[in-house]
Design a protein around this motif. Structure first.
Motif, short mmCIF file in Angstrom:
data_model
loop_
_atom_site.label_atom_id
_atom_site.label_comp_id
_atom_site.label_asym_id
_atom_site.label_seq_id
_atom_site.Cartn_x
_atom_site.Cartn_y
_atom_site.Cartn_z
N LYS A 55 0.85 -1.18 0.00
CA LYS A 55 0.00 0.00 0.00
C LYS A 55 0.89 1.24 0.00
N PHE A 56 0.99 1.90 -1.15
CA PHE A 56 1.90 3.03 -1.28
C PHE A 56 1.30 4.29 -0.65
N SER A 57 2.20 5.13 -0.13
CA SER A 57 1.79 6.41 0.44
C SER A 57 2.99 7.36 0.44
N LEU A 58 2.73 8.62 0.13
CA LEU A 58 3.78 9.65 0.13
C LEU A 58 3.58 10.63 1.28
N VAL A 59 2.87 10.20 2.32
CA VAL A 59 2.53 11.12 3.41
C VAL A 59 3.79 11.64 4.10
N GLY A 60 4.84 10.81 4.20
CA GLY A 60 6.08 11.26 4.83
C GLY A 60 6.75 12.37 4.05
N TYR A 61 6.80 12.23 2.74
CA TYR A 61 7.41 13.26 1.89
C TYR A 61 6.56 14.52 1.85
N LYS A 62 5.23 14.36 1.82
CA LYS A 62 4.34 15.52 1.85
C LYS A 62 4.53 16.31 3.14
N TYR A 63 4.72 15.58 4.23
CA TYR A 63 4.94 16.21 5.53
C TYR A 63 6.24 17.01 5.54
N ILE A 64 7.30 16.42 4.99
CA ILE A 64 8.60 17.09 4.97
C ILE A 64 8.57 18.32 4.08
N LEU A 65 7.91 18.20 2.91
CA LEU A 65 7.91 19.28 1.93
C LEU A 65 6.70 20.20 2.05
N SER A 66 6.05 20.17 3.22
CA SER A 66 4.82 20.95 3.39
C SER A 66 5.09 22.43 3.65
N THR A 67 6.33 22.85 3.71
CA THR A 67 6.65 24.26 3.95
C THR A 67 7.77 24.69 3.02
N ASP A 68 7.75 25.97 2.64
CA ASP A 68 8.77 26.50 1.73
C ASP A 68 10.15 26.56 2.36
N ILE A 69 10.22 26.50 3.69
CA ILE A 69 11.50 26.61 4.36
C ILE A 69 12.41 25.44 3.99
N ILE A 70 11.81 24.29 3.67
CA ILE A 70 12.61 23.13 3.29
C ILE A 70 13.31 23.39 1.96
N LEU A 71 12.59 23.99 1.01
CA LEU A 71 13.20 24.28 -0.29
C LEU A 71 14.31 25.31 -0.17
N SER A 72 14.10 26.33 0.67
CA SER A 72 15.16 27.34 0.85
C SER A 72 16.36 26.75 1.56
N SER A 73 16.13 25.87 2.54
CA SER A 73 17.26 25.22 3.23
C SER A 73 17.99 24.27 2.30
N LEU A 74 17.25 23.68 1.37
CA LEU A 74 17.89 22.83 0.37
C LEU A 74 18.83 23.65 -0.50
N GLY A 75 18.42 24.89 -0.84
CA GLY A 75 19.30 25.78 -1.59
C GLY A 75 20.55 26.14 -0.81
N VAL A 76 20.38 26.35 0.51
CA VAL A 76 21.54 26.64 1.36
C VAL A 76 22.51 25.46 1.36
N SER A 77 21.98 24.25 1.48
CA SER A 77 22.84 23.06 1.49
C SER A 77 23.57 22.89 0.17
N ILE A 78 22.86 23.12 -0.94
CA ILE A 78 23.50 22.99 -2.25
C ILE A 78 24.61 24.02 -2.40
N PHE A 79 24.35 25.25 -1.94
CA PHE A 79 25.37 26.30 -2.02
C PHE A 79 26.60 25.92 -1.19
N ILE A 80 26.37 25.47 0.04
CA ILE A 80 27.48 25.10 0.92
C ILE A 80 28.27 23.93 0.34
N THR A 81 27.55 22.96 -0.21
CA THR A 81 28.22 21.77 -0.75
C THR A 81 29.05 22.11 -1.99
N VAL A 82 28.47 22.88 -2.92
CA VAL A 82 29.18 23.20 -4.16
C VAL A 82 30.34 24.15 -3.90
N VAL A 83 30.05 25.28 -3.27
CA VAL A 83 31.10 26.29 -3.02
C VAL A 83 32.13 25.75 -2.04
N GLY A 84 31.67 25.06 -1.01
CA GLY A 84 32.59 24.51 -0.02
C GLY A 84 33.52 23.46 -0.62
#
Length: 292
Positions: A55-84
């Motif tokens: 029985k498939f469900s994406l409730v965990g991913y919907k919960y994690i991605l339910s706010t824009d702050i996750i996407l902005s923090s993902l950008g911070v991590s990508i910046f730190i990883t690439v530049v660092g």
């Protein structure tokens, strides 16, 4: 002769069996985590161990991605990883190249200091005070600059540089090339295997790091993805966490579902990048290893 062939085949069969068992022990946890993150919470709580969700469900991913702050923090991590990672490779190469010169005065002393730094550090509080006095608090630079050079990676790159033919540098110097020119025009282009290996080491370290962000960054808008994922796990368990950025209707699914989704989300980017570097990884680690 026949007995030797039989014993050799038996030994090969045992080796293959052991390798299959080791491979299964490594792969099964990944399958379990991915399957659990895609399984309906009630099924996961009922069965506990799942390899093939019914029985498939994406409730965990919907919960994690339910706010824009996750996407902005993902950008911070990508910046730190690439530049660092780029900064790590640059400064590691700039230090490893002169230390690879056998005629440089004081090389042995400098290498002893490098090895000493692998065994002893200044400690958490002195490091925090240094970061504070240099004005790096609440700055993403605090997640990059304090760890610009890894002593272990420096030794690997230095050993690789020492294995390059001396005739290349001599020919370049005859043509009037400077030391900086030799490094960037000759040495680094020939160092793709070790650069790829160290890039993976540094990138994984930057992507997974969260403790320094907790210490040095108070502004939650500058938190990398790992810190926010940690906060989400705490909230899903009913623990104490900063929920102000998630809203009042932020109702968490079962903690186990959230944990599995968090592990997949935090691991997936590195798994995507690894195949592109894998062909250089083993070669770079071997060529850059310290030879006894």
């Amino acid at each position: 002769m026949v007995e030797k062939q039989l014993s050799s085949r038996l030994l090969d069969g045992i080796n293959y069996l052991l390798l299959l068992l080791i491979a299964a022990a490594c792969i099964l946890p990944f399958i379990f985590i991915i399957a659990s993150s895609l399984t309906a919470p009630e099924e996961l709580l009922r069965k506990g161990f799942i390899l093939f969700p019914t029985k498939f469900s994406l409730v965990g991913y919907k919960y994690i991605l339910s706010t824009d702050i996750i996407l902005s923090s993902l950008g911070v991590s990508i910046f730190i990883t690439v530049v660092g990672t780029l900064a790590n490779l640059l400064f590691t190469a700039l230090m490893a190249y002169p230390l690879a010169q056998r005629d440089l005065m004081g090389v042995k002393l400098f290498m002893k200091l490098v090895v000493f730094s692998m065994l002893f550090s200044g400690g958490m509080i002195p490091t925090y005070l240094v970061v504070k006095e240099t004005g790096l608090l609440d700055n993403v630079g605090s997640l990059i600059i304090p760890g610009l050079i890894s002593a272990f990676n420096l030794i690997i790159m230095r050993s690789f540089f020492q294995n390059l033919p001396d005739g290349l540098e001599e020919a370049a110097r005859i043509d009037g090339c400077s030391d900086v020119g030799i490094l960037f025009r000759i040495v680094l282009p020939l160092s793709a295997p070790v650069l790829a290996s160290l890039a993976l080491f540094y990138a994984v370290g930057h992507w997974n790091a969260y403790f320094n962000a907790v210490l040095y960054i108070n502004d939650s808008k500058l938190w990398p993805i790992q810190v926010w994922l940690r906060q989400i796990v705490i909230l899903s368990q009913g623990g104490i966490g900063d929920s102000t950025n998630f809203g009042e209707d932020f109702v968490a699914p079962p903690a186990e579902t959230v944990k599995m989704a968090v592990i997949v989300l935090s691991t997936l980017p590195i798994l995507i990048v690894y195949p592109f570097l894998q062909k250089h990884f083993a070669k770079g680690a071997l060529l850059g290893s310290v030879k006894g």
